[in-house]
Design an enzyme around this catalytic site. Structure first.
Site, short mmCIF file in Angstrom:
data_model
loop_
_atom_site.label_atom_id
_atom_site.label_comp_id
_atom_site.label_asym_id
_atom_site.label_seq_id
_atom_site.Cartn_x
_atom_site.Cartn_y
_atom_site.Cartn_z
N ASP A 1 13.55 -82.87 43.22
CA ASP A 1 14.36 -83.63 44.17
C ASP A 1 14.59 -85.07 43.71
O ASP A 1 15.40 -85.79 44.32
CB ASP A 1 13.71 -83.62 45.56
CG ASP A 1 13.82 -82.26 46.22
OD1 ASP A 1 14.65 -81.45 45.77
OD2 ASP A 1 13.07 -82.01 47.19
N CYS B 1 21.59 -76.23 50.46
CA CYS B 1 22.26 -76.85 49.32
C CYS B 1 22.52 -75.83 48.23
O CYS B 1 21.69 -74.96 47.96
CB CYS B 1 21.38 -77.97 48.76
SG CYS B 1 21.30 -79.38 49.84
N LYS C 1 11.25 -85.13 55.67
CA LYS C 1 12.06 -83.99 56.15
C LYS C 1 11.33 -82.67 55.88
O LYS C 1 11.19 -81.83 56.76
CB LYS C 1 13.42 -83.99 55.42
CG LYS C 1 14.18 -82.68 55.53
CD LYS C 1 15.55 -82.76 54.92
CE LYS C 1 15.64 -82.31 53.48
NZ LYS C 1 15.50 -80.86 53.27
N ASN C 2 10.89 -82.50 54.65
CA ASN C 2 10.33 -81.20 54.27
C ASN C 2 8.91 -80.98 54.79
O ASN C 2 8.37 -79.89 54.64
CB ASN C 2 10.41 -81.03 52.75
CG ASN C 2 11.86 -80.87 52.31
OD1 ASN C 2 12.74 -80.61 53.13
ND2 ASN C 2 12.11 -81.04 51.02
N ARG D 1 18.72 -69.35 44.52
CA ARG D 1 17.84 -69.45 45.69
C ARG D 1 17.63 -68.10 46.38
O ARG D 1 17.99 -67.89 47.54
CB ARG D 1 18.34 -70.51 46.67
CG ARG D 1 18.56 -71.85 45.99
CD ARG D 1 18.72 -72.97 46.97
NE ARG D 1 17.46 -73.51 47.43
CZ ARG D 1 17.34 -74.49 48.30
NH1 ARG D 1 18.41 -75.03 48.81
NH2 ARG D 1 16.15 -74.94 48.66
N PRO D 2 17.00 -67.15 45.66
CA PRO D 2 16.75 -65.83 46.27
C PRO D 2 15.66 -65.90 47.34
O PRO D 2 14.97 -66.91 47.47
CB PRO D 2 16.26 -65.01 45.07
CG PRO D 2 15.74 -65.99 44.09
CD PRO D 2 16.48 -67.27 44.31
N ARG E 1 21.70 -85.21 56.26
CA ARG E 1 20.75 -84.12 56.47
C ARG E 1 19.33 -84.58 56.19
O ARG E 1 18.38 -84.10 56.82
CB ARG E 1 21.07 -82.94 55.54
CG ARG E 1 22.22 -82.08 56.01
CD ARG E 1 22.33 -80.83 55.18
NE ARG E 1 21.04 -80.16 55.10
CZ ARG E 1 20.73 -79.20 54.24
NH1 ARG E 1 21.63 -78.79 53.38
NH2 ARG E 1 19.54 -78.65 54.23
C1 EPZ Z 1 11.66 -76.75 48.81
O1 EPZ Z 1 12.66 -75.75 48.71
C2 EPZ Z 1 12.35 -77.97 49.35
N1 EPZ Z 1 12.91 -77.65 50.65
C3 EPZ Z 1 13.44 -78.40 48.37
O2 EPZ Z 1 14.05 -79.55 48.83
C4 EPZ Z 1 12.81 -78.67 47.00
O3 EPZ Z 1 13.82 -78.95 46.08
C5 EPZ Z 1 12.03 -77.45 46.55
O4 EPZ Z 1 11.08 -77.05 47.56
C6 EPZ Z 1 11.26 -77.66 45.26
O5 EPZ Z 1 10.35 -78.72 45.42
C7 EPZ Z 1 12.13 -77.64 51.72
O6 EPZ Z 1 10.93 -77.90 51.67
C8 EPZ Z 1 12.77 -77.38 53.04
P1 EPZ Z 1 11.02 -73.33 46.16
P2 EPZ Z 1 12.27 -74.23 48.48
O7 EPZ Z 1 11.00 -72.00 46.82
O8 EPZ Z 1 10.97 -73.95 49.12
C9 EPZ Z 1 12.41 -69.72 43.50
C10 EPZ Z 1 15.80 -80.79 49.68
O9 EPZ Z 1 16.75 -81.34 49.13
N2 EPZ Z 1 12.28 -68.73 44.58
O10 EPZ Z 1 9.73 -74.07 46.04
O11 EPZ Z 1 13.46 -73.44 48.86
C11 EPZ Z 1 13.53 -70.72 43.73
O12 EPZ Z 1 14.79 -70.14 43.45
C12 EPZ Z 1 15.42 -79.42 49.25
O13 EPZ Z 1 15.12 -81.30 50.57
C13 EPZ Z 1 12.42 -67.38 44.26
O14 EPZ Z 1 12.68 -67.02 43.11
O15 EPZ Z 1 12.08 -74.23 46.92
C14 EPZ Z 1 13.14 -71.82 42.78
O16 EPZ Z 1 13.55 -71.51 41.49
C15 EPZ Z 1 16.38 -78.87 48.25
N3 EPZ Z 1 12.31 -66.46 45.26
C16 EPZ Z 1 11.60 -71.78 42.83
O17 EPZ Z 1 11.26 -70.55 43.46
C17 EPZ Z 1 12.04 -66.81 46.54
O18 EPZ Z 1 11.93 -65.91 47.40
C18 EPZ Z 1 10.95 -72.89 43.60
O19 EPZ Z 1 11.71 -73.19 44.76
C19 EPZ Z 1 11.88 -68.18 46.86
C20 EPZ Z 1 12.00 -69.13 45.84
#
Ligand code: EPZ
Length: 435
Positions: free
Chosen positions: A317, A123, A28-29, A128-129, A410
């Site tokens: 995940d 989710c 998916k991702n 999630r900023p 999803r």
């Molecule tokens: C990706 O989400 C995945 N989604 C998530 O899978 C997965 O849990 C996550 O990566 C971590 O591996 C997709 O690829 C579509 P991050 P993402 O930004 O990119 C912080 C699923 O179930 N952050 O790598 O949104 C954030 O809050 C989903 O398939 C900021 O602070 O995750 C987190 O603490 C759920 N500011 C950290 O970064 C920002 O602008 C890492 O999250 C963006 C992110």
């Protein structure tokens, strides 16, 4: 698939009765950013091994609403033609249904010089900023206006400029968004502290194979020289879903002495294989298979400490299904969720099933085992916890009902058919009272 579907599962009461083969579907991702990347091309692109999941349908709807043509060539191949795209405003209702909608911001802004998107949904697993997205785009010269939870971004004279961007956190979708933005930007972009998840690397490789100038793939620093839209040469082969692979490995460890997981990439779940082997689970590894052959439960109790971590560390995940696994391990094992601050809320439900879990704080859980689980009614709070509930229900004694099946749909293709094929008693039903 319906918002109102539910699963009815008859548990195995801890018996190891599952057997057979589960082929892994495309990730998916990985496929979502590849779909978004079509806006970087001057002609149609082909994507293979696309999973039949709700998030792919949502992304197709969103891209179609922008004027792109998304059509199925055969069962698992999509053809996406960006040429007819005319709009740059993401449909609020669709975009709010999945966070990956924000992936479109990079390609749209760099292709059309403007984009409007709502605060993305998805989710509920933490705050999630989107600050890293906004800061990065500003560094590339964009103007950002925010009004009523909608963001309007403009690139001066219609073009983003190359920039040197350090991400204070390694983020998967931020890395993907800026790789895409940089491919059509003016000049050179250097991205630092880029995420190393296989989905990010697969996107960069795909763009490289189609003429994008990207150096440093597979490292945390990428140098990207922008240019004109790419002319399609090579199609995209979606990598196997490593979270599916890991979830089925954990299911196999708990409920089978003979479960073959095929069409997977063992290297992508190395952190989990290590934990399982340390716990006594017998796993035979092939080039693209993982075969669970039983579980030698050691007499000495386990005392592991697992921290979720960016790739190649233990994936957030897989944190929820790992907690379910630990409820069936002798000993006291600690799980520390470090990526998302709201991702342990499902634990209350596991406790109601009989798990003995002590929360040290909101992000650390100590799981004491072995505790038998009892079936009950559960509300899946997100995709991954939803699947963890499914695994818990299969291990439990008695029947369970899982609500909010849309969350599972999803990210996992026809899960009930695939689980039935290896011996799980699971039925999809319309929720009583729904249309
Ligand atoms: C990706 O989400 C995945 N989604 C998530 O899978 C997965 O849990 C996550 O990566 C971590 O591996 C997709 O690829 C579509 P991050 P993402 O930004 O990119 C912080 C699923 O179930 N952050 O790598 O949104 C954030 O809050 C989903 O398939 C900021 O602070 O995750 C987190 O603490 C759920 N500011 C950290 O970064 C920002 O602008 C890492 O999250 C963006 C992110």
């Amino acid at each position: 698939m319906d918002m109102k579907d539910e699963f009815l599962i008859q548990g195995l009461a801890g018996k190891r009765l599952l057997k057979g083969e589960i082929p892994i579907r495309g990730s998916k991702n990985a496929v979502l950013p590849a779909m978004a990347s079509s806006f970087l091309f001057s002609g149609p692109i082909l994507l293979h091994n696309v999973p039949h999941i709700e998030d792919v349908l949502r992304m197709s709807e969103l891209m179609s609403s922008l004027g792109a043509k998304v059509s199925a060539k055969n069962d698992r191949t999509l053809l996406i033609s960006p040429e007819s795209a005319h709009a740059h405003i993401l449909d609020t209702a669709i975009a709010k249904r999945f966070r990956a909608s924000i992936l479109l911001s990079g390609p749209l802004l760099s292709r059309f010089g403007k984009v409007v998107f709502p605060y993305p949904g998805g989710c509920v697993i933490g705050k999630r900023p989107i600050d890293l997205f906004l800061q990065g785009f500003k560094k590339m010269g964009a103007r950002v206006l925010e009004r009523d939870e909608h963001f309007t971004l403009f690139a001066p004279k219609g073009k983003l400029s190359g920039a040197d961007i350090f991400f204070k956190i390694q983020s998967v979708t931020v890395s993907e968004t800026f790789i895409m933005a940089a491919v059509l930007a003016r000049g050179v972009t250097v991205l630092r502290n880029v995420a190393l998840e296989p989905e990010v690397t697969a996107l960069a490789q795909f763009l490289l194979s189609n003429g994008a100038r990207i150096e440093g793939i597979g490292t945390t620093t990428l140098k990207i020289t922008g240019g004109a839209p790419l002319s399609p040469k090579h199609s995209y082969d979606t990598i196997p879903d490593r979270i599916e692979t890991g979830s089925f490995l954990l299911l196999g460890a708990l409920s089978s002495d003979n479960l073959l997981i095929s069409d997977c990439k063992p290297d992508h779940v190395r952190a989990l294989i290590d934990v399982l082997r340390e716990s006594g689970v017998i796993i035979k590894e092939g080039k693209d298979t993982l075969h669970v052959r039983g579980w030698k439960k050691a007499n000495t109790p386990l005392s592991l400490q697992i921290k979720t971590h960016e790739y190649p560390g233990f994936p957030t995940d897989l944190q929820a299904p790992l907690v379910v696994f630990f409820t069936q391990c002798k000993g006291e094992n600690l799980v520390f969720e470090t990526i998302f601050e709201g991702r342990l809320s499902y634990i209350e439900d596991l406790k109601r099933m009989g798990a003995d879990i002590v929360m040290w704080d909101t992000q650390r859980a100590l799981i004491k085992g072995v505790t038998p689980l009892k079936g009950r009614e559960l509300d899946g709070p997100d995709i991954r916890a939803g699947l963890a509930f499914l695994i818990a229900a299969i291990v439990a004694r008695g029947s369970s009902i899982i609500n909010n099946v849309y969350y599972i749909d999803r990210g996992y293709e026809r899960i009930e058919e695939r689980l039935s094929a290896v011996g799980v008693s699971i039925e999809r039903r319309k929720k009583a009272g729904s249309a």
